[in-house]
Design a protein around this motif. Structure first.
Motif, PDB file in Angstrom:
ATOM      1  N   GLY A 156       0.865  -1.174   0.000  1.00  0.00           N
ATOM      2  CA  GLY A 156       0.000   0.000   0.000  1.00  0.00           C
ATOM      3  C   GLY A 156       0.900   1.222   0.000  1.00  0.00           C
ATOM      4  N   TYR A 157       0.430   2.326  -0.545  1.00  0.00           N
ATOM      5  CA  TYR A 157       1.282   3.515  -0.578  1.00  0.00           C
ATOM      6  C   TYR A 157       0.465   4.797  -0.576  1.00  0.00           C
ATOM      7  N   VAL A 158       1.128   5.875  -0.171  1.00  0.00           N
ATOM      8  CA  VAL A 158       0.619   7.233  -0.290  1.00  0.00           C
ATOM      9  C   VAL A 158       1.675   8.027  -1.048  1.00  0.00           C
ATOM     10  N   ALA A 180      -2.399  14.513  -4.178  1.00  0.00           N
ATOM     11  CA  ALA A 180      -2.111  13.323  -3.386  1.00  0.00           C
ATOM     12  C   ALA A 180      -2.785  12.103  -3.992  1.00  0.00           C
ATOM     13  N   GLN A 181      -2.258  10.941  -3.657  1.00  0.00           N
ATOM     14  CA  GLN A 181      -2.818   9.681  -4.121  1.00  0.00           C
ATOM     15  C   GLN A 181      -2.622   8.615  -3.061  1.00  0.00           C
ATOM     16  N   VAL A 182      -3.493   7.642  -3.079  1.00  0.00           N
ATOM     17  CA  VAL A 182      -3.362   6.467  -2.232  1.00  0.00           C
ATOM     18  C   VAL A 182      -3.557   5.269  -3.150  1.00  0.00           C
ATOM     19  N   GLY A 183      -2.736   4.242  -2.968  1.00  0.00           N
ATOM     20  CA  GLY A 183      -2.814   3.130  -3.901  1.00  0.00           C
ATOM     21  C   GLY A 183      -2.428   1.794  -3.295  1.00  0.00           C
ATOM     22  N   VAL A 184      -2.622   0.767  -4.100  1.00  0.00           N
ATOM     23  CA  VAL A 184      -2.259  -0.590  -3.727  1.00  0.00           C
ATOM     24  C   VAL A 184      -1.639  -1.264  -4.941  1.00  0.00           C
ATOM     25  N   ARG A 185      -0.596  -2.053  -4.688  1.00  0.00           N
ATOM     26  CA  ARG A 185       0.101  -2.785  -5.764  1.00  0.00           C
ATOM     27  C   ARG A 185       0.165  -4.249  -5.379  1.00  0.00           C
ATOM     28  N   LEU A 186      -0.289  -5.097  -6.296  1.00  0.00           N
ATOM     29  CA  LEU A 186      -0.246  -6.540  -6.121  1.00  0.00           C
ATOM     30  C   LEU A 186       0.871  -7.096  -6.983  1.00  0.00           C
ATOM     31  N   SER A 187       1.809  -7.810  -6.381  1.00  0.00           N
ATOM     32  CA  SER A 187       2.916  -8.434  -7.118  1.00  0.00           C
ATOM     33  C   SER A 187       2.721  -9.954  -7.116  1.00  0.00           C
ATOM     34  N   PHE A 188       3.100 -10.591  -8.212  1.00  0.00           N
ATOM     35  CA  PHE A 188       2.978 -12.056  -8.293  1.00  0.00           C
ATOM     36  C   PHE A 188       4.080 -12.625  -9.144  1.00  0.00           C
TER      37      PHE A 188
END
Length: 188
Positions: A156-158, A180-188
């Motif tokens: 998760g990030y800001v 500003a932004q808020v996000g999520v990154r899924l790695s596989f």
């Protein structure tokens, strides 16, 4: 085209990307939201240390703007850092003008030794006027982020982002997204 249509195109592109890179390759999906914008990105490793990716940013910061990109980056991820450098094609579809171009840039994050789940860094890409088409003279996107690894596969990030372009028409230089932004990154 509405925002849903832009994301349908992005989802189709992500599916094609993952089919091309193969099911065994490392990859990521990233979604972030801001007060006036939404961005989706997908990337997949096509060879060890080489990632192919793309994404779409839709912003209503001042007027309607959609920015598409496709990139090829050399990457390295260790316990200390996560970096990527390479080329990006960016296509601007805005109320101010339309056009695209080839640029350079990358990203870099360092993991904090005292908090190994936390990383800080940023990214930036610049498209100079010498390699543009349409109304675009030059453009850029850059941002800074603080990330937290909730699990080995989910960050998760800001952060803060700014995207702008200079058009060869009466509109000139315009900021297309900032905030500003808020996000999520899924790695596989």
């Amino acid at each position: 085209m509405n925002t849903l249509g832009h994301f349908a195109k992005a989802a189709l592109a992500a599916g094609i990307l993952f089919a091309a890179t193969g099911a065994h390759a490392a990859g990521s999906l990233d979604l972030n939201l801001g007060p006036d914008a939404v961005q989706f990105e997908a990337a997949g490793e096509i060879a060890h240390g080489v990632a192919l990716g793309g994404g779409v940013l839709h912003s209503d910061y001042r007027r309607d703007a959609t920015i598409y990109h496709a990139q090829l980056l050399g990457t390295q991820r260790t316990r200390e850092r996560d970096v990527g450098i390479g080329a990006r094609w960016t296509q601007f579809d805005t109320d101010y003008g339309n056009g695209g171009g080839l640029g350079l840039g990358g990203y870099g994050y360092v993991y904090l030794p005292q908090a190994p789940a936390v990383s800080v860094g940023g990214y930036g890409f610049y498209t100079p006027g010498v390699v543009t088409s349409g109304d675009l003279d030059d453009g850029y996107e850059f941002g800074v982020r603080a990330r937290y690894a909730f699990t080995p596969n989910v960050d998760g990030y800001v952060g803060l982002r700014q995207a702008a372009a200079d058009f060869d028409n009466r509109h000139g230089n315009r900021t297309l997204d900032r905030g500003a932004q808020v996000g999520v990154r899924l790695s596989f």
